[in-house]
Design an enzyme around this catalytic site. Structure first.
Site, PDB file in Angstrom:
ATOM      1  N   ILE A 158      11.900  -7.207   3.487  1.00  0.00           N
ATOM      2  CA  ILE A 158      12.397  -8.111   1.939  1.00  0.00           C
ATOM      3  C   ILE A 158      12.398  -7.015   1.382  1.00  0.00           C
ATOM      4  O   ILE A 158      13.340  -7.624   0.269  1.00  0.00           O
ATOM      5  CB  ILE A 158      12.170  -9.016   2.341  1.00  0.00           C
ATOM      6  CG1 ILE A 158      12.270 -10.184   3.772  1.00  0.00           C
ATOM      7  CG2 ILE A 158      12.017 -10.258   1.414  1.00  0.00           C
ATOM      8  CD1 ILE A 158      11.468 -11.141   4.008  1.00  0.00           C
ATOM      9  N   ARG A 207       0.672  -0.489  -2.258  1.00  0.00           N
ATOM     10  CA  ARG A 207      -0.405   0.560  -2.372  1.00  0.00           C
ATOM     11  C   ARG A 207       0.241   2.140  -2.184  1.00  0.00           C
ATOM     12  O   ARG A 207      -0.375   2.618  -2.534  1.00  0.00           O
ATOM     13  CB  ARG A 207      -0.923   0.150  -1.902  1.00  0.00           C
ATOM     14  CG  ARG A 207      -1.418  -1.420  -2.242  1.00  0.00           C
ATOM     15  CD  ARG A 207      -2.627  -2.212  -0.782  1.00  0.00           C
ATOM     16  NE  ARG A 207      -3.337  -3.682  -1.292  1.00  0.00           N
ATOM     17  CZ  ARG A 207      -4.251  -3.729  -0.999  1.00  0.00           C
ATOM     18  NH1 ARG A 207      -4.997  -2.942  -0.164  1.00  0.00           N
ATOM     19  NH2 ARG A 207      -4.592  -4.937  -1.595  1.00  0.00           N
ATOM     20  N   ASP A 224      -1.760  -2.077  -6.856  1.00  0.00           N
ATOM     21  CA  ASP A 224      -2.561  -2.904  -6.009  1.00  0.00           C
ATOM     22  C   ASP A 224      -2.739  -4.806  -6.604  1.00  0.00           C
ATOM     23  O   ASP A 224      -3.509  -4.986  -7.533  1.00  0.00           O
ATOM     24  CB  ASP A 224      -4.961  -2.488  -6.253  1.00  0.00           C
ATOM     25  CG  ASP A 224      -5.386  -3.378  -5.068  1.00  0.00           C
ATOM     26  OD1 ASP A 224      -4.413  -4.763  -4.024  1.00  0.00           O
ATOM     27  OD2 ASP A 224      -6.296  -3.218  -4.844  1.00  0.00           O
ATOM     28  N   ALA A 256       5.085  -8.768  -1.878  1.00  0.00           N
ATOM     29  CA  ALA A 256       3.893  -8.312  -1.305  1.00  0.00           C
ATOM     30  C   ALA A 256       3.270  -9.482  -0.226  1.00  0.00           C
ATOM     31  O   ALA A 256       3.153 -10.417  -0.891  1.00  0.00           O
ATOM     32  CB  ALA A 256       2.363  -7.520  -2.470  1.00  0.00           C
ATOM     33  N   GLY A 257       3.207  -8.581   0.945  1.00  0.00           N
ATOM     34  CA  GLY A 257       2.481  -9.960   2.004  1.00  0.00           C
ATOM     35  C   GLY A 257       2.141  -8.716   3.115  1.00  0.00           C
ATOM     36  O   GLY A 257       1.942  -7.888   3.610  1.00  0.00           O
ATOM     37  N   SER A 288       6.265 -18.763   2.591  1.00  0.00           N
ATOM     38  CA  SER A 288       6.567 -18.160   4.270  1.00  0.00           C
ATOM     39  C   SER A 288       7.138 -19.810   4.336  1.00  0.00           C
ATOM     40  O   SER A 288       7.047 -20.684   4.273  1.00  0.00           O
ATOM     41  CB  SER A 288       6.389 -17.731   5.078  1.00  0.00           C
ATOM     42  OG  SER A 288       6.323 -18.108   6.757  1.00  0.00           O
ATOM     43  N   TYR A 321      -3.026 -17.155   6.163  1.00  0.00           N
ATOM     44  CA  TYR A 321      -1.707 -16.394   6.296  1.00  0.00           C
ATOM     45  C   TYR A 321      -0.866 -17.995   5.241  1.00  0.00           C
ATOM     46  O   TYR A 321      -0.734 -18.081   4.369  1.00  0.00           O
ATOM     47  CB  TYR A 321      -0.938 -15.588   7.290  1.00  0.00           C
ATOM     48  CG  TYR A 321       0.675 -14.951   6.714  1.00  0.00           C
ATOM     49  CD1 TYR A 321       0.985 -14.551   5.652  1.00  0.00           C
ATOM     50  CD2 TYR A 321       1.637 -16.006   6.877  1.00  0.00           C
ATOM     51  CE1 TYR A 321       2.195 -14.405   5.607  1.00  0.00           C
ATOM     52  CE2 TYR A 321       2.814 -15.955   6.966  1.00  0.00           C
ATOM     53  CZ  TYR A 321       3.103 -14.355   5.914  1.00  0.00           C
ATOM     54  OH  TYR A 321       4.197 -14.403   5.730  1.00  0.00           O
ATOM     55  N   LYS A 381       0.374 -18.699   1.651  1.00  0.00           N
ATOM     56  CA  LYS A 381       1.857 -19.132   1.267  1.00  0.00           C
ATOM     57  C   LYS A 381       2.006 -20.465   1.051  1.00  0.00           C
ATOM     58  O   LYS A 381       2.839 -20.120  -0.004  1.00  0.00           O
ATOM     59  CB  LYS A 381       2.690 -18.757   2.562  1.00  0.00           C
ATOM     60  CG  LYS A 381       2.442 -17.178   2.806  1.00  0.00           C
ATOM     61  CD  LYS A 381       3.296 -15.897   1.926  1.00  0.00           C
ATOM     62  CE  LYS A 381       3.488 -15.064   2.335  1.00  0.00           C
ATOM     63  NZ  LYS A 381       4.287 -14.201   1.232  1.00  0.00           N
ATOM     64  N   ILE A 437      12.607 -13.522  10.180  1.00  0.00           N
ATOM     65  CA  ILE A 437      13.208 -12.118   9.775  1.00  0.00           C
ATOM     66  C   ILE A 437      12.845 -11.352  10.403  1.00  0.00           C
ATOM     67  O   ILE A 437      12.149  -9.992  10.666  1.00  0.00           O
ATOM     68  CB  ILE A 437      13.398 -11.626   8.039  1.00  0.00           C
ATOM     69  CG1 ILE A 437      13.043 -13.449   7.356  1.00  0.00           C
ATOM     70  CG2 ILE A 437      13.866 -11.353   7.575  1.00  0.00           C
ATOM     71  CD1 ILE A 437      14.314 -13.943   7.301  1.00  0.00           C
TER      72      ILE A 437
END
Length: 269
Positions: free
Chosen positions: A18, A38, A70, A94-95, A168, A181, A185, A214
């Protein structure tokens, strides 16, 4: 809708999925983009993909840069902002994902999930938001009244930047094996709504997009009939469709505190 020509955007997680799709879309709109992540090799490859997709621009390399980052490290953000110049747009994308029950998730993995998915977004909003305000104020040489200091005009608060946080659907819909997670989110959504008020008054708009399933590396192996049957539109979304949503939130000058579900209707089930 405001133009992005000659603007500068930072995109965390910009090396793939994404984040890369959003970067490509912003580049196509005339924006300079800095890809953050990273792994330098991944960022370098993403830079090449974006530039090679444009056969007309000779300055493509100048408009696409990358910087290893980072997101969970304050010093990493501070170092970045010393180098990257004025920032008009921040996309926190970032995830890392989770596929384990909470009782079986190691504590160090919990720390990493929260650090990347939530703390990284908090730090991005903190440090880049501050830089947006400082850069805007440094342009003014004359003393200003209190009202002018906040940038309030007859047309409203003068825009100084925009932030889009990629959260999300799992922030709102419980799925087994995603608890940490999902919690992170959900925190991103709470952060967005708070900052839309806190930052909005200073001219920084803050919005979030909540993708459902996705087609990315993170969802590889999940595309099966049982999941597809749950989605009213019967398919996974594409990264370009998420990029379309992010572009709307970035360009629309009245978009602040928009929390935009993009899930094919799964949130209605």
């Amino acid at each position: 809708m405001r133009t992005l020509l000659n603007k500068h955007a930072l995109i965390t997680g910009g090396g793939s999925g994404i984040g890369l799709a959003i970067a490509r879309r912003l580049y196509a709109e005339g924006c300079s983009v800095t890809l953050l992540g990273r792994t330098e090799a991944t960022l370098r490859q993403a830079q090449s993909l974006i530039v090679s997709s444009d056969h007309e621009e000779n300055d493509g390399v100048k408009r696409v840069s990358y910087h290893p980052l980072d997101v969970s490290s304050p010093s990493s953000w501070q170092d970045l902002l010393k180098r990257c110049g004025t920032v008009h747009v921040l996309v926190n994308c970032a995830g890392i994902t989770q596929r384990s029950a909470l009782m079986k998730t190691p504590v160090d993995e919990v720390d990493e999930l929260v650090g990347t998915n939530l703390t990284g977004t908090v730090l991005g909003c903190k440090y880049v938001g501050r830089a947006m305000l400082l850069k805007s104020r440094s342009r003014a040489l004359l003393p200003r009244t209190t009202t002018e200091e906040e940038g309030v005009t007859a047309e409203g608060v003068k825009e100084k930047g925009v932030i889009v946080n990629v959260a999300s659907l799992l922030a709102q819909k419980g799925v087994v094996g995603t608890s940490v997670y999902a919690a992170a989110k959900a925190g991103v959504v709470g952060l967005t709504t708070s900052l839309a008020n806190e930052y909005g008054r200073s001219g920084i708009r803050v919005n979030a997009v909540l993708p459902g399933y996705i087609e990315t590396d993170m969802t590889s192996g999940l595309k099966n009939p049982s999941i597809l049957q749950q989605i009213p539109l019967g398919r996974f979304g594409t990264t370009d469709e998420v990029a379309d949503a992010a572009l709307f939130l970035i360009k629309n000058p009245y978009a602040n505190n928009c929390v935009l579900n993009l899930d094919g209707g799964l949130s209605a089930v």
